[in-house]
Design an enzyme around this catalytic site. Structure first.
Site, PDB file in Angstrom:
ATOM      1  N   THR A  43       0.816  -1.219   0.000  1.00 37.59           N
ATOM      2  CA  THR A  43       0.000   0.000   0.000  1.00 37.59           C
ATOM      3  C   THR A  43       0.845   1.261   0.000  1.00 37.59           C
ATOM      4  O   THR A  43       0.472   2.262  -0.611  1.00 37.59           O
ATOM      5  CB  THR A  43      -0.926  -0.003   1.239  1.00 37.59           C
ATOM      6  OG1 THR A  43      -1.783  -1.145   1.185  1.00 37.59           O
ATOM      7  CG2 THR A  43      -1.775   1.255   1.296  1.00 37.59           C
ATOM      8  N   ASP A 113       1.969  -7.670  -4.309  1.00 38.72           N
ATOM      9  CA  ASP A 113       1.076  -7.559  -3.161  1.00 38.72           C
ATOM     10  C   ASP A 113       1.565  -8.531  -2.095  1.00 38.72           C
ATOM     11  O   ASP A 113       1.945  -9.662  -2.401  1.00 38.72           O
ATOM     12  CB  ASP A 113      -0.355  -7.901  -3.569  1.00 38.72           C
ATOM     13  CG  ASP A 113      -1.341  -7.650  -2.440  1.00 38.72           C
ATOM     14  OD1 ASP A 113      -1.425  -8.526  -1.548  1.00 38.72           O
ATOM     15  OD2 ASP A 113      -2.018  -6.622  -2.451  1.00 38.72           O
ATOM     16  N   SER A 114       1.547  -8.108  -0.836  1.00 38.45           N
ATOM     17  CA  SER A 114       2.120  -8.962   0.207  1.00 38.45           C
ATOM     18  C   SER A 114       1.374 -10.277   0.352  1.00 38.45           C
ATOM     19  O   SER A 114       1.943 -11.285   0.785  1.00 38.45           O
ATOM     20  CB  SER A 114       2.153  -8.230   1.551  1.00 38.45           C
ATOM     21  OG  SER A 114       0.850  -8.026   2.050  1.00 38.45           O
ATOM     22  N   SER A 115       0.105 -10.313  -0.027  1.00 33.33           N
ATOM     23  CA  SER A 115      -0.655 -11.564   0.049  1.00 33.33           C
ATOM     24  C   SER A 115      -0.130 -12.593  -0.946  1.00 33.33           C
ATOM     25  O   SER A 115      -0.369 -13.793  -0.795  1.00 33.33           O
ATOM     26  CB  SER A 115      -2.141 -11.301  -0.218  1.00 33.33           C
ATOM     27  OG  SER A 115      -2.668 -10.427   0.746  1.00 33.33           O
ATOM     28  N   THR A 145       1.634  -4.919   4.298  1.00 29.69           N
ATOM     29  CA  THR A 145       1.566  -5.216   5.725  1.00 29.69           C
ATOM     30  C   THR A 145       1.053  -6.620   6.048  1.00 29.69           C
ATOM     31  O   THR A 145       1.371  -7.157   7.107  1.00 29.69           O
ATOM     32  CB  THR A 145       0.664  -4.190   6.446  1.00 29.69           C
ATOM     33  OG1 THR A 145      -0.648  -4.235   5.873  1.00 29.69           O
ATOM     34  CG2 THR A 145       1.242  -2.794   6.306  1.00 29.69           C
ATOM     35  N   ASP A 146       0.267  -7.225   5.167  1.00 30.35           N
ATOM     36  CA  ASP A 146      -0.410  -8.469   5.529  1.00 30.35           C
ATOM     37  C   ASP A 146       0.558  -9.595   5.880  1.00 30.35           C
ATOM     38  O   ASP A 146       0.299 -10.375   6.802  1.00 30.35           O
ATOM     39  CB  ASP A 146      -1.343  -8.919   4.399  1.00 30.35           C
ATOM     40  CG  ASP A 146      -2.586  -8.039   4.285  1.00 30.35           C
ATOM     41  OD1 ASP A 146      -2.851  -7.296   5.256  1.00 30.35           O
ATOM     42  OD2 ASP A 146      -3.267  -8.092   3.260  1.00 30.35           O
TER      43      ASP A 146
END
Length: 630
Positions: A43, A113-115, A145-146
């Site tokens: 993000t 994306d961290s996911s 952050t995830d």
């Protein structure tokens, strides 16, 4: 692109006056500290598209950062590094900063994306740090952050013998939005990475710098999104940055920084729940599974009346599967005070103490990938505190110094902040005084009594290790290294402890520093010029100091001359023989095309000519002497 494309253009800030560069309000010339930023995604760097939706956009982050004066000092950067698009970014400097923060951003493509993060991404990040390790003083990783805590935990194990800081950070709101936590997280991470001796993988978020393998994400909406439930923060950030130096883990054993780039992927997390079936547990423990983190109730409990589950667990541990017991609770640890916990231990399950799920899983992937360890060694290492990830004993008590107390009393100081400030002033001075007197007993007493950074600097930016190396105090050097003294700290003159050891010709200390990761990282032309000067003076021992430290025996100065040129010019036969025996090239030419033999001939140095003529056809390379010194 990772690397230092601007290295050729770089000018040392210490030469700022002659280049027309002057510091602003600080008036003092600040040394530069270089930070590499790996922007993996998340993000923090996203922008809003025409529909107002957050999306990652290639190169948008760096291009936007250059527009903001509080993230990039354009005037300073252009004077020192030029106007090229690849030139580094520079933070504005304030009077309280120790260093001018110069940073480069390496953006991943595609942004992730961290996911979507996998073990392959962890390995990529670790290898990117390895490639640039010698060129930077610290590293900041911008990450979603995830899964940030998983990445931080994995890197803490993969980066072995780490002696520089690595900080992971991100944000809940994009950095360029009006109300963003990203600005504080990013800028504070840069400042800490450039200025503080904290050789760990850390997470900075909100107002706390935390040990990476102690963190978990606890909120999807709060700006304080990460907590370190079982371990206090390494630093608290307010108007001042207050570092808890006694909590920092430091590399205390010989060994250079390395990256362990293998991870075992046959690991998993199994969280118990009321009514879980034996079939589910049995299926989870089947091949190809080699390790399991078992999240149990409370302090490590499972249903004591479920013999079917215990039977499956016993069968799995007998097959060599490592099962680690951790609690489902956010805080606290597992123990065997209840019957159920004891039954797990008897079934071959080992304790994970107070590890977070993220730390336990990534540590298990790391430990199981160590092919050189047998199963018992792996079980033992899972229960051993490797990177500060678990608490299995109480920390040692810290005692206050009588001198500090006496001065504090005399000055009528009462607050903790005043006492800590006094300690930060007196502690380096007391260490230096003990080292100047070669008083190792006093040194050990000071280190035992103080909750302070062993690599704390004095007014000249010098640490106790600098002084010990300069004095040739081998016992003090070994003691300081044993408790994690940083071999990379540079004083105000850009000198490391290794340079002090070279200048004092302490060969044994040079070797010890090298074993703890020290590197001769001065500019090549500076080393070449110093070696040429040494050769001209006929100082064989100093030349040998450089060679032991890893200097290139044929390193050139700014005129293209090597030490061999200068030895020939001054007819220093003993120096010529030393250099030739260590592989110096007698045929290399300087900037006007002269070989060492040519220079000897020009000045009539007949002995040097004779020595060089013997090697004209064949250069004898013999490293036995330097190997014996090492």
């Amino acid at each position: 692109m990772i690397g230092n494309d601007c290295q050729v253009m770089k000018k040392n800030i210490c030469n700022g006056e002659k280049d027309g560069i002057k510091e602003d309000s600080a008036s003092e010339i600040k040394p530069e500290s270089r930070v590499l930023v790996l922007y993996t995604g998340g993000t923090i760097g996203m922008t809003r598209n025409e529909s107002g939706v957050l999306v990652p956009k290639a190169n948008a982050f760096v291009n936007n950062v250059r527009k903001y004066s509080y993230m990039h000092d354009r005037s300073y950067a252009e004077k020192v590094y030029g106007t090229a698009a690849t030139s580094p970014l520079v933070l504005p400097c304030t009077a309280t900063d120790k260093c001018r923060v110069v940073y480069e951003v390496s953006e991943y493509s595609p942004l992730c994306d961290s996911s979507d993060m996998t073990m392959d991404d962890w390995i990529r990040i670790a290898n990117d740090i390895k490639k640039s390790y010698d060129d930077f003083d610290g590293f900041v990783i911008l990450h979603g952050t995830d899964t940030l805590s998983y990445t931080a935990s994995a890197l803490s194990f993969m980066l072995e013998a780490l002696d520089k800081i690595v900080i992971l950070t991100g944000s809940q709101v994009p950095i360029f939005d009006t109300r963003s936590d990203g600005m504080n997280n990013f800028l504070t991470s840069l400042v800490i990475a450039a200025n503080y001796n904290i050789p760990e993988v850390c997470v900075f978020f909100g107002t706390n710098l935390m040990r990476g393998n102690r963190t978990s994400k606890v909120s999807a909406v709060s700006f304080e999104a990460f907590h370190s439930p079982n371990f206090s923060p390494l630093a608290a950030v307010g108007i001042k940055i207050e570092v808890n130096y006694s909590s920092i883990m430091r590399p205390c054993k010989p060994g250079n920084f390395t990256v362990h780039s293998r991870l075992n992927r046959k690991v998993g997390l199994l969280r118990l729940f009321p009514g879980i079936t034996a079939e589910l547990v049995k299926a989870f423990l089947q091949s190809p599974t080699e390790g399991v983190i078992l999240q149990t109730y409370g302090s490590g409990n499972v249903p004591s009346n479920r013999e079917d589950i215990f039977a499956d667990i016993r069968a799995a541990t007998r097959r060599g599967i490592i099962i680690v017991n951790i609690t489902q609770c956010t805080a606290g640890c597992v123990s065997d005070i209840y019957e159920a916990g004891k039954l797990l231990e008897e079934a071959g399950v080992i304790s994970g103490f107070d590890m977070t799920p993220e730390a336990a899983l990534t540590k298990l992937a790391y430990v199981l990938s160590k092919n050189e360890w047998d199963i018992e060694k792996k079980r033992q290492m899972m229960q051993t505190n490797l990177r500060g990830e678990l608490t299995s004993r109480q920390p040692p008590l810290i005692y206050e110094s009588d001198l500090v107390n006496a001065v504090a009393t005399s000055l009528k100081l009462s607050s903790k902040a005043e006492f800590e400030e006094l300690t930060s002033i007196l502690f380096p001075a007391m260490l230096d005084a003990a080292l100047v007197k070669c008083d190792v007993t006093k040194l050990e007493l000071l280190l035992k009594e103080h909750d302070a950074d062993v690599s704390q600097t004095n007014v000249d930016g010098r640490t106790a290790l600098h002084i010990a190396c300069c004095k040739g105090n081998l016992d003090a050097v070994q003691r300081l290294l044993a408790i994690g003294a940083n071999v990379h700290v540079k004083d105000r003159f850009h000198r490391t402890p290794l340079i002090d050891a070279i200048d004092s010709d302490h060969h044994e200390i040079i070797n010890i520093l090298l074993k703890h990761g020290a590197k001769l990282d001065e500019d090549d032309d500076v080393i070449g010029s110093e070696m040429c000067r040494t050769a001209a003076a006929g100082n064989e021992r100093r030349l040998l100091s450089f060679l032991i430290a890893g200097a290139n025996v044929s390193q050139k100065d700014v005129s293209g001359r090597t030490s061999l040129h200068l030895a020939a010019l001054h007819n220093s036969v003993s120096v010529l023989k030393l250099l030739l025996n260590h592989g110096a090239n007698p045929t290399c030419t300087d900037m006007i095309g002269h070989t060492p033999y040519d220079l000897a001939k020009l000045v009539g140095a007949t002995e040097a000519m004779e020595c060089l003529s013997l090697t004209a056809d064949e250069t004898v390379v013999n490293n036995q002497f330097i190997d014996n010194e090492r």
